[in-house]
Design an enzyme around this catalytic site. Structure first.
Site, short mmCIF file in Angstrom:
data_model
loop_
_atom_site.label_atom_id
_atom_site.label_comp_id
_atom_site.label_asym_id
_atom_site.label_seq_id
_atom_site.Cartn_x
_atom_site.Cartn_y
_atom_site.Cartn_z
N GLU A 106 0.84 -1.20 0.00
CA GLU A 106 0.00 0.00 0.00
C GLU A 106 0.88 1.25 0.00
OE1 GLU A 106 -2.87 1.22 -0.22
OE2 GLU A 106 -4.43 -0.12 0.50
N ASP A 107 0.37 2.31 -0.62
CA ASP A 107 1.07 3.60 -0.54
C ASP A 107 0.89 4.21 0.84
OD1 ASP A 107 -1.66 3.95 -0.99
OD2 ASP A 107 -1.42 5.59 -2.41
N ASP A 134 -4.61 5.21 5.93
CA ASP A 134 -5.21 6.40 6.53
C ASP A 134 -6.24 5.91 7.54
OD1 ASP A 134 -7.17 8.71 6.59
OD2 ASP A 134 -5.76 9.60 5.21
N PHE A 192 -2.54 15.80 4.67
CA PHE A 192 -2.56 15.28 3.31
C PHE A 192 -1.17 15.34 2.68
CE2 PHE A 192 -3.41 15.35 -1.25
CZ PHE A 192 -4.21 14.23 -1.35
N ARG A 225 1.83 12.45 -8.81
CA ARG A 225 2.35 11.10 -8.59
C ARG A 225 3.81 10.96 -9.01
NH1 ARG A 225 -2.10 7.85 -7.38
NH2 ARG A 225 -4.04 8.31 -8.47
P1 XMP Z 1 -7.90 4.48 3.89
O1 XMP Z 1 -8.57 5.63 4.62
O2 XMP Z 1 -8.89 3.53 3.32
O3 XMP Z 1 -7.19 5.24 2.71
O4 XMP Z 1 -6.84 3.83 4.76
C1 XMP Z 1 -6.31 4.61 1.90
C2 XMP Z 1 -6.28 5.27 0.56
O5 XMP Z 1 -6.65 6.66 0.64
C3 XMP Z 1 -5.78 7.45 -0.11
N1 XMP Z 1 -5.12 8.44 0.78
C4 XMP Z 1 -4.33 9.44 0.40
N2 XMP Z 1 -3.90 9.79 -0.83
N3 XMP Z 1 -2.66 11.56 0.14
C5 XMP Z 1 -3.07 10.85 -0.95
O6 XMP Z 1 -2.64 11.18 -2.04
C6 XMP Z 1 -3.05 11.26 1.40
O7 XMP Z 1 -2.65 11.95 2.36
C7 XMP Z 1 -3.94 10.14 1.53
N4 XMP Z 1 -4.52 9.56 2.60
C8 XMP Z 1 -5.24 8.51 2.11
C9 XMP Z 1 -4.82 6.51 -0.77
O8 XMP Z 1 -5.26 6.26 -2.09
C10 XMP Z 1 -4.88 5.23 0.02
O9 XMP Z 1 -4.65 4.07 -0.74
MG MG Z 2 -5.34 9.03 -4.43
#
Ligand code: XMP
Ligand code: MG
Length: 175
Positions: A100-101, A104, A151, A164
């Site tokens: 995962e990137d 959150d 963010f 990206r």
């Molecule tokens: P959750 O809330 O499901 O979120 O854990 C995971 C996905 O939300 C996106 N995400 C972000 N993307 N900057 C971004 O560009 C952020 O600060 C951010 N926070 C959440 C991301 O796609 C991730 O896979």
């Molecule tokens: Mg995104």
């Protein structure tokens, strides 16, 4: 400071720091998975750069596949996870490592995990983790960086589809 669309961002994690930390994660995985052949499942789009860097430093036999989940728009999580696309490999009896990137709220990951119920093992490796935002009970084996609940873009992560390509992680400027 850089500008993407209507927002300003400043460097939060430099490129060399990212590379060094991801290399260390790969070395941890090389040790932990010695003698096994894990199947990495990279969650697109955001994890492509993390995935590519990690892969350069893996020395164990391994395989990779890519999946996609659309659940996030703008700078606030919608909290609603949509479709999962692209899982063609059978995870049964495999050692799965999800890439995962960023984690959150954890809702995306929570929705993905049931797909791997028949796996021999499932571990998660994430480049970034926002512990203050987490709303799920998750065990994350490999974390690149714990970051505050702000963010971020770059290194695969986007703001409205852009950013990206940035080689560093940038944080939203709130100054
Ligand atoms: P959750 O809330 O499901 O979120 O854990 C995971 C996905 O939300 C996106 N995400 C972000 N993307 N900057 C971004 O560009 C952020 O600060 C951010 N926070 C959440 C991301 O796609 C991730 O896979
Ligand atoms: Mg995104």
């Amino acid at each position: 400071m850089i500008q993407i669309l209507d927002k300003s961002f400043d460097v939060y994690i430099p490129e060399a720091t990212l590379e060094a930390r991801i290399k260390a994660l790969a070395e941890d995985i090389n040790q932990a998975y010695a003698g096994r052949t894990p199947l990495f499942v990279s969650v697109l789009n955001g994890s492509f750069m993390f995935t590519a860097t990690l892969f350069k430093y893996l020395t164990i036999p391994c395989e990779i596949t890519f999946i996609r989940v659309a659940s996030y728009h703008g700078t606030a999580s919608t909290g609603s996870v949509k479709e999962v696309l692209g899982l063609q490999e059978n995870p049964a009896d495999r050692d799965i490592i999800l890439l995962e990137d960023i984690i959150d709220t954890g809702r995306t990951l929570e929705a993905l995990l049931p797909l791997f119920g028949t796996a021999r093992s499932v571990a998660v490796a994430t480049l970034l983790f926002k512990p203050e935002a987490l709303q799920a009970n998750l065990d994350i084996a490999y974390v690149g960086f714990e970051i505050p609940n702000r963010f971020v873009v770059g290194y695969g992560l986007d703001y409205l589809g852009q950013g990206r390509n940035l080689p560093c992680v940038y944080q939203l400027w709130e100054g």
